[in-house]
Design an enzyme around this catalytic site. Structure first.
Site, PDB file in Angstrom:
ATOM      1  N   ASP B  29       0.436  -0.710   0.017  1.00 50.20           N
ATOM      2  CA  ASP B  29       0.463   0.031  -0.119  1.00 50.20           C
ATOM      3  C   ASP B  29       1.041   1.273  -0.092  1.00 50.20           C
ATOM      4  O   ASP B  29       1.990   1.387   1.078  1.00 50.20           O
ATOM      5  CB  ASP B  29      -0.690  -0.016   1.227  1.00 50.20           C
ATOM      6  CG  ASP B  29      -1.756  -0.799   1.394  1.00 50.20           C
ATOM      7  OD1 ASP B  29      -2.046  -1.395  -0.060  1.00 50.20           O
ATOM      8  OD2 ASP B  29      -3.040  -0.804   1.892  1.00 50.20           O
ATOM      9  N   LYS B  86      -8.248   0.779  -5.008  1.00 47.65           N
ATOM     10  CA  LYS B  86      -9.250  -0.083  -4.195  1.00 47.65           C
ATOM     11  C   LYS B  86     -10.899   0.613  -4.909  1.00 47.65           C
ATOM     12  O   LYS B  86     -10.635   2.031  -5.227  1.00 47.65           O
ATOM     13  CB  LYS B  86      -8.970  -0.255  -3.244  1.00 47.65           C
ATOM     14  CG  LYS B  86      -8.014  -1.048  -2.469  1.00 47.65           C
ATOM     15  CD  LYS B  86      -8.545  -0.881  -0.952  1.00 47.65           C
ATOM     16  CE  LYS B  86      -7.003  -1.427   0.134  1.00 47.65           C
ATOM     17  NZ  LYS B  86      -7.003  -3.242  -0.157  1.00 47.65           N
ATOM     18  N   GLY B 158      -5.131  -3.138   8.553  1.00 48.61           N
ATOM     19  CA  GLY B 158      -5.203  -1.394   9.869  1.00 48.61           C
ATOM     20  C   GLY B 158      -4.957  -1.748  11.183  1.00 48.61           C
ATOM     21  O   GLY B 158      -4.885  -1.167  12.153  1.00 48.61           O
ATOM     22  N   ARG B 170      -6.203 -20.242   7.217  1.00 45.44           N
ATOM     23  CA  ARG B 170      -6.413 -21.818   7.648  1.00 45.44           C
ATOM     24  C   ARG B 170      -7.966 -22.497   7.960  1.00 45.44           C
ATOM     25  O   ARG B 170      -8.417 -23.391   6.701  1.00 45.44           O
ATOM     26  CB  ARG B 170      -6.509 -22.051   9.175  1.00 45.44           C
ATOM     27  CG  ARG B 170      -4.884 -21.853   9.212  1.00 45.44           C
ATOM     28  CD  ARG B 170      -4.741 -22.284  11.225  1.00 45.44           C
ATOM     29  NE  ARG B 170      -3.329 -22.710  10.987  1.00 45.44           N
ATOM     30  CZ  ARG B 170      -2.027 -23.417  10.866  1.00 45.44           C
ATOM     31  NH1 ARG B 170      -2.847 -24.773  10.539  1.00 45.44           N
ATOM     32  NH2 ARG B 170      -1.328 -23.176  11.434  1.00 45.44           N
ATOM     33  N   GLY B 240      -0.126  -3.537   3.868  1.00 47.60           N
ATOM     34  CA  GLY B 240      -1.271  -2.098   3.846  1.00 47.60           C
ATOM     35  C   GLY B 240      -0.302  -0.866   5.349  1.00 47.60           C
ATOM     36  O   GLY B 240       0.905  -0.543   4.778  1.00 47.60           O
ATOM     37  N   SER B 241      -0.459  -1.342   5.955  1.00 46.49           N
ATOM     38  CA  SER B 241      -0.265  -0.341   7.120  1.00 46.49           C
ATOM     39  C   SER B 241       1.348  -0.645   7.265  1.00 46.49           C
ATOM     40  O   SER B 241       2.087   0.529   8.038  1.00 46.49           O
ATOM     41  CB  SER B 241      -1.073   0.236   7.939  1.00 46.49           C
ATOM     42  OG  SER B 241      -2.515   0.282   7.488  1.00 46.49           O
TER      43      SER B 241
END
Lengths: 200, 305
Positions: B29, B86, B158, B170, B240-241
């Site tokens: 990201d 996105k 996040g 899983r 992402g973050s």
């Protein structure tokens, strides 16, 4: 049929797809992932997969594979390189307008520009006439590079319009497309037979 | 008459093929062209152009939407790796905007605020490929049936907490294994319950995996998190973050790339995990209110009773 061992450079990219096609031709026992210099020393031919050429180039260095691969290439190791793999082999890259260009091995005498048919929405499928193999060979061009020029020792085995898309310089084969995602094993078989890896 | 070869674009093979080229890699990201450069330099196979990273979306609240097209374009102009972006769940217009910008893949993402309570985007109607999130096999198959060319776990974006991504990996693995022991009637029942064609269920049973690549996403914050997900069988990683909320983003990004590729080499993991500084702080999932869970977002058309 007898076969030597086929290695698939297994750092990043569509490694499973190449492995599957090669295994369907030579049998799974004759296909191995190449991730280290030791792996490389144990194979008779190498398939360079599609992926991200900038990433692949960096990882060649991290895996300490660049020098051993160059060394074996000088001694005639057969290599079939698809898309990002072709970029790794190329003698020269036309600089991309955006972003960084990878450091290539510089062994295949072609000049290439990356992603030159457009972005992903411009990716296309078509059928090729391949010299020595025949017509209607399916080919998927995915964010494909364009071969801008070839050196005197390079044979062009297939074209799309004017562009070379399949070239051969002795034991080195370069493809701007992906035969490994089409379900047609003929090009892999052709390469392995011509390279003497697959023997009748 | 000259027999010209036909050229076709936007096929399933090209869409899924594009995703296959990302295997083994890390998709990061980014919110600025400068971050995109750092990601590319670190060895990202693609970047996800965003207005805010998920941790900041969580903190900001309000409605989270598609990124500004000017921002997306500025990122596309800066790097040569593929650029993804996105759109909101079911927001066909945002998806069309992103396709027209020329992004290489659209993520129909639960991280943004859903736009359609009943339907996801009809992804087959697009030339651009889509990636979607899933918590379980049924959800993954619904998205693939709608045309998704790539799947990822939803995890819990996040949070910097990998537990939900692991849960979803899983879950999909276990359900795929369960298909092996089902008879014809049970397969039909399963397909009906999950509202997907039985042919797709049979395909998964034969392949013993999804017919598209499946990446881990949602809460991956460290190289060891990435390695754990890869050990569990995913084909690659979204972060992402975890990168630009870390103390040293470039170094963290490089380390996660290495970890994704060499997940089975603990010595290398030890080496790349050292000296990265503080990772993102992270959130314990049980402290989140149910309404704050992004993973629960799936738009479903319920039959009227």
């Amino acid at each position: 049929m007898t076969s030597g061992t086929v290695g698939v450079l297994a750092l990043q990219g569509d490694v499973p797809e190449h492995t599957e096609v090669a295994a369907s031709i030579v049998g799974p026992d004759h296909v191995r992932p190449v991730r280290t210099p030791k792996d490389l020393a144990a194979v008779d031919a190498v398939l360079l997969p599609g992926g991200e050429s900038t990433t692949l180039s960096r990882l060649l260095d991290h895996a300490a594979l660049r020098e051993p691969l160059l060394e074996r290439t000088r001694h005639g190791l057969p290599i079939m390189a698809t898309c990002a793999g072709l970029i790794l082999l190329a003698r020269e890259l036309e600089p991309s307008p955006h972003g960084r260009d990878p450091q290539t091995l510089g062994v295949l005498d072609v000049k290439v520009r990356r992603n030159d048919y457009g972005r992903q929405v411009d990716s296309f499928e078509t059928k090729l006439e391949v010299e020595g193999l025949g017509k209607d060979v399916p080919a998927a061009f995915i964010r494909a590079p364009r071969i801008l020029s070839v050196g005197p020792g390079v044979r062009v085995l297939a074209r799309v319009r004017e562009d070379p898309v399949l070239v051969r310089e002795g034991h080195l084969w370069g493809l701007t497309f992906h035969p490994e995602v089409t379900g047609d094993p003929r090009l892999h078989r052709y390469f392995l037979t011509e390279s003497g890896v697959l023997r009748p | 008459m000259v027999d010209l070869p036909a050229f076709v674009t936007g096929t399933d093979r090209l869409k899924r093929g594009f995703a296959r080229m990302q295997q083994g890699g890390v998709i990061m990201d980014v919110t600025t062209p400068e971050q995109a450069e750092i990601a590319e330099e670190a060895g990202a196979v693609a970047v996800m152009a965003l207005e805010r990273v998920p941790a900041d979306i969580r903190a900001a609240g309000g409605v989270a939407r598609m990124a500004d097209p000017v921002k997306v374009r500025s990122i596309m102009d800066r790097v040569s790796v593929p650029v993804m972006a996105k759109c909101r769940i079911g927001h066909t217009a945002e998806a069309r905007v992103l396709e027209s910008l020329g992004v290489d893949m659209v993520d129909e993402s639960e991280v943004l605020t859903p736009a359609d309570p009943f339907h996801h985007v009809d992804k087959r109607a697009f030339s651009v490929p889509f990636v979607c999130g899933a918590r379980n096999l049924g959800e993954a198959l619904r998205r693939i049936h709608e045309g998704a060319a790539m799947m990822r776990t939803k995890g819990e974006a996040g949070t910097g907490n990998v537990v939900e991504a692991v849960r979803h990996i899983r879950q999909i693995t276990d359900e795929t294994a369960t298909l092996q022991s089902m008879n014809t009637d049970q397969l039909l029942q399963y397909a009906e319950k999950e509202r997907v064609p039985v042919e797709l269920v049979r395909e998964v049973r034969t392949l013993k995996r999804l017919p598209v690549v499946n990446f881990a996403a949602g809460g991956i914050a460290t190289p060891a998190d990435a390695a754990l997900c890869r050990m569990l069988g995913v084909d690659g990683i979204f972060v992402g973050s975890g990168i630009f909320k870390a103390q040293d983003p470039g170094k963290t990004a490089r380390a996660i790339v290495e970890a994704s590729l060499h997940y089975d080499d603990p010595e290398l993991l030890a080496r790349v995990s050292g000296g990265l500084g503080e990772p993102m702080k992270g959130v314990e999932i049980s402290t989140l209110a149910p309404a704050a869970l992004l993973q629960a977002r799936e738009s479903v058309l319920r039959p009227t009773p």
